[in-house]
Design an enzyme around this catalytic site. Sequence first.
Site, PDB file in Angstrom:
ATOM      1  N   GLU A  45      -7.414 -14.067  13.937  1.00  0.00           N
ATOM      2  CA  GLU A  45      -6.689 -15.360  14.054  1.00  0.00           C
ATOM      3  C   GLU A  45      -6.601 -15.812  15.506  1.00  0.00           C
ATOM      4  OE1 GLU A  45      -5.627 -12.618  12.405  1.00  0.00           O
ATOM      5  OE2 GLU A  45      -6.439 -13.383  10.523  1.00  0.00           O
ATOM      6  N   ASP A  60     -11.812  -8.546  11.064  1.00  0.00           N
ATOM      7  CA  ASP A  60     -10.382  -8.601  10.751  1.00  0.00           C
ATOM      8  C   ASP A  60      -9.624  -9.069  11.994  1.00  0.00           C
ATOM      9  OD1 ASP A  60      -7.980  -8.229   9.380  1.00  0.00           O
ATOM     10  OD2 ASP A  60      -7.894  -6.075   9.785  1.00  0.00           O
ATOM     11  N   ASP A  69      -3.861  -9.960   3.457  1.00  0.00           N
ATOM     12  CA  ASP A  69      -2.899  -8.991   2.932  1.00  0.00           C
ATOM     13  C   ASP A  69      -1.963  -9.555   1.873  1.00  0.00           C
ATOM     14  OD1 ASP A  69      -4.154  -7.476   4.800  1.00  0.00           O
ATOM     15  OD2 ASP A  69      -2.518  -7.540   6.251  1.00  0.00           O
TER      16      ASP A  69
HETATM   17  O1  MIG Z   1      -2.600  -4.793  10.606  1.00  0.00           O
HETATM   18  O2  MIG Z   1      -7.388  -2.619   9.405  1.00  0.00           O
HETATM   19  O3  MIG Z   1      -6.012  -7.557   6.389  1.00  0.00           O
HETATM   20  O4  MIG Z   1      -7.358  -5.495   5.069  1.00  0.00           O
HETATM   21  O5  MIG Z   1      -6.896  -2.883   5.917  1.00  0.00           O
HETATM   22  C1  MIG Z   1      -3.406  -4.492   9.534  1.00  0.00           C
HETATM   23  C2  MIG Z   1      -6.214  -2.428   8.690  1.00  0.00           C
HETATM   24  C3  MIG Z   1      -4.857  -4.623   9.941  1.00  0.00           C
HETATM   25  C4  MIG Z   1      -5.374  -6.045   8.105  1.00  0.00           C
HETATM   26  C5  MIG Z   1      -6.365  -6.364   7.038  1.00  0.00           C
HETATM   27  C6  MIG Z   1      -6.433  -5.212   6.083  1.00  0.00           C
HETATM   28  C7  MIG Z   1      -6.847  -3.969   6.817  1.00  0.00           C
HETATM   29  C8  MIG Z   1      -5.834  -3.671   7.918  1.00  0.00           C
HETATM   30  N1  MIG Z   1      -5.712  -4.813   8.818  1.00  0.00           N
END
Ligand code: MIG
Length: 811
Positions: free
Chosen positions: A416, A413, A493
């Site tokens: 980017e 996650d 998201d």
């Molecule tokens: O700022 O890890 O897209 O699926 O649950 C949020 C927490 C960070 C973004 C991900 C989301 C995940 C969440 N993350």
Amino acid sequence: MAETFEQQPETGGNYEPLGAAELLDHDARSLRLRAGSTIVEVAALSEDIFRVGAFPDGDTPGYDSEAIAREDWGSVETSMERPDGEITLSTSGATVHVALDPLRISFTDASSRTFAADDELGMGFVRRPGADVFTQPLGSAPRLYKRREEGERYFGCGERTSGLEKTGSYQIFWNVDPPLGHTASFNNLYASIPFTLSLANGRSYGLLFDNPGRVEFDLALEDEGRAYYGAEGGNLVYYVFCGPTPAEVLSGYTELTGRTPMPPLWSLGNQQCRYSYMDEAEVREVARNFREREIPCDVIYLDIHYMDGYRVFTWNDERFPDPEGLISDLGEQGFRVVTIVDPGVKVDENYDVYAEGRERDLFCKKRDGEEYHNAVWPGVCAFPDFTNPETREWWGDNHRALLDRGVAGIWCDMNEPSHFIPRNSTMPGHVVHPGGPGGEPRLHAQVHNAYGSLMARAAREGLLKLRPGERPFVITRAGYAGLQRHALQWTGDNSSWWEHLWMSMPQLQNLGLSGVAWTGVDVGGFWGDSNGELLARWTEFGAFQPFCRNHTAIGTRRQEPWAFGEPYESVCREMLKLRQRLVPYLYTVFEECHRRGSPILRPLLFEYPEDETTYTTDDEFLVGEALLVAPITRPGTEHRHVYLPRGCWFHYWTGERFDGPAHVLVHAPLGEPPLYVRANTAVPMGPEMAHTGEKATNPLTLLLYPTEGADESTLYEDAGDGFGYEEGEYARRAVFCEGSAESVTVRLGEREGTFVPGREELRLELRGFGSAPESVVVNGESARSRYDEESGTMVVSLRETEGALTVEVAR
Ligand code: MIG
């Protein structure tokens, strides 16, 4: 120091198209030319893949890129000719024409179609004289102008939410964690795939503009006769995939950028997530509910709270005192556990991951040589320089802390990368990726879009090293062209809104047309509270995603399939049971994708490119070639329009037959999403199971709707994990089905490959019979069958065998 990094390339300005060119030399597959101080190379990599590279100011030609999986191309037969003022290089599939004064490149094929032809602006660079590392660190900016052919329409471009067609749009390729969430637009989200698939008169070609910095396309917006492809800096490198079918374009594109690996079979099952299941007790409770309520589920996720203060590769002792015990208990109930991993490493001298990364010099730097820091969940963090192979190996090895406890897969996650300061920002362009020994330091702006792919690559390579016999399961949010060879992509998201359920369809189809076939959106929606009807309808869609996972944000209402009571729980249960039954079909489609690059969830235009109505059927799709799904995406709505392309289609729930092409109005009450099966095409299905590995696929049912005419389809199986299939340990059978008013013949070819499916029974379920069949003959001998009058279904039970089986039914 240039703190504000240039975000928009100047338009016009100092653009200099390349002028007259001369041939310097050539070999069997490529031409090398010089235009002014720019070296241009044109090469045939294969019969239908061409590469063009332009290198200004004496830059050494080089094509090294995270997008590219294949470097060694074997030989290709070409012929070169020099008609007036032009050089041509031909393969058996296509010809590239290089006009010399001025230098302009175009392509033709045997049908004498012209495609990907330079416009009069050609290719060239926006010159930035006096470029220096502080004010203009990226040097000249490459640009490519292609003519839009008569009737040409553009598709692809990665995870765009707005629709399938991109003609007349402006596209930005720059990975972000979108501050305003998802909107129905052509804007950039988390991943960037600077690739277009064009269609004109039913024939297609693809173009990959390979540059991992900021890229922009103008697809006949400013000038309807032209497409523009440009980047902020770097050389100009692009690839042309000649097609002419979309399947051939995708096959070529994924030959170059890599194919989707075979997934572990369990990952095709239903999956459940929440940000976060906060502790062991909550996880056990969720698991218990799935089994007690008889809702299939294979995987439960641990989001960021399983870590100690969000330090990657650690465990929180209070919330999860015994991860090994938990994971092994869940394993006994048929669940796997997948954990999230973020790239930010907390700056904390007493934390070994940070201390080691710093010690070994594996993080991104500022220009003054200090570590670059920004804030994410753990507080102040350093960010691994994933362009450095040593960093990737170190990162990969760190997954041991998770795998040792029994974790089955890794969810990448925030890659980017997403930063908190300012909110939802990313790494500034002037941050330095030192690149490691032998590597060339590069600015973040030069490699930004590749960061996510490189992180996913580190995870995949780490998993392969730690568990060599198993197929890695890696998910990523961010990435660049070619990310499909490292990980599946989930789309981040979304919100629990009906509009976002609708957007999921173009989004996943666009990814599929861009080489990323293993995908899924958060079922039920991430931000905000979902509701029963929305979750049920979303599950009706989600059950057909290549990756089927329910996920929601912190602080929202519960969103598990039972969270909203009846009738929604039952709808979710039945849809997820259907998903589970479809795993053998899905697996067959995954294997086709692995072999040929075909999307799993695919737009109609992929199969029916000659039919222009399919170019705008954004909100319906095919799964493989046998299933057509047209979800309901509005509340309180039980009807919708569906376009059925040519051929004969059967409504799954009612058995009604439709002859396409046809526009139909379908009734779709909750629990019966519009689902059509193509005639004479087998849909392999297993028995109901609580999870993928619960029992043998016995019987394996081939669902068929025979009609007049004939079609061939496939059943593919293997061990479901490991790499034995590469050595021939698979089982593939062709299924040939032919019907007429008097009879139906189903021929199962010999089982190909050495894998022996562990089952006794192969079952044919033939639907659409008006009356009981007169006779059934299997391999020449009369056989028994069951006929159900009410549903018009006939079932023939066969013994699993290696040999061919011919079933003849007299109607
Ligand atoms: O700022 O890890 O897209 O699926 O649950 C949020 C927490 C960070 C973004 C991900 C989301 C995940 C969440 N993350």
